[in-house]
Scaffold this motif. Structure first.
Motif, mmCIF file in Angstrom:
data_model
loop_
_atom_site.group_PDB
_atom_site.id
_atom_site.type_symbol
_atom_site.label_atom_id
_atom_site.label_comp_id
_atom_site.label_asym_id
_atom_site.label_seq_id
_atom_site.Cartn_x
_atom_site.Cartn_y
_atom_site.Cartn_z
ATOM 1 N N ASP A 83 0.841 -1.205 0.000
ATOM 2 C CA ASP A 83 0.000 0.000 0.000
ATOM 3 C C ASP A 83 0.876 1.255 0.000
ATOM 4 O O ASP A 83 0.419 2.332 0.319
ATOM 5 C CB ASP A 83 -0.972 -0.001 1.179
ATOM 6 N N SER A 138 2.008 3.222 4.799
ATOM 7 C CA SER A 138 0.768 3.007 5.555
ATOM 8 C C SER A 138 0.473 4.211 6.442
ATOM 9 O O SER A 138 0.550 4.144 7.660
ATOM 10 C CB SER A 138 0.885 1.741 6.392
ATOM 11 N N ASP A 174 7.560 -2.882 3.949
ATOM 12 C CA ASP A 174 6.365 -3.725 3.852
ATOM 13 C C ASP A 174 6.755 -5.165 3.532
ATOM 14 O O ASP A 174 6.214 -6.107 4.114
ATOM 15 C CB ASP A 174 5.417 -3.224 2.757
#
Length: 120
Positions: free
Chosen positions: A41, A44, A67
């Motif tokens: 994403d 975050s 990530d």
């Protein structure tokens, strides 16, 4: 090998991105690998802070690698969550993220990242 700081991604949903090919990030004492098709994403960051810190910026590369190191597959490259967080901090410094921003991001992952770390 392509430019080691050029990680190619594409959108795979409204808020998720997929890594297009295997990626290597050389560090002083090791190389961090991110696998093709890894979904991230980016950063975050809660939406309320996006005017100050959007989910992409100078910290994007460090965020994607972080990530991956938090993922089940990527966590085999580190001994602990702290090591993954320290790598995140080091990459942010190497890629020109300001001291202020990298300090905020580092302490945010130290305080709130535990539930996301997928070490087996």
């Amino acid at each position: 090998m392509k430019n080691s700081h050029c990680l190619e991604i594409y959108p795979c949903s409204k808020s998720k991105f997929c890594v297009l090919e295997d990626f290597e990030y050389p560090m002083r004492t090791r190389v961090i690998f991110v696998k093709k098709n890894f979904i991230t994403d980016l950063s975050s960051i809660p939406r309320i802070f996006w005017t100050i810190y959007p989910p992409f910026g100078l910290y994007t590369l460090a965020s994607i690698i972080h990530d991956f190191l938090y993922s089940k597959e990527g966590s085999i490259q580190v001994r602990s969550r702290k090591e993954a967080d320290d790598i995140f901090l080091e990459i942010m410094k190497e890629t020109g993220v300001s001291w202020h921003t990298r300090t905020i991001f580092y302490y945010a992952v130290r305080l709130f990242g535990k539930r996301f770390f997928k070490k087996e």
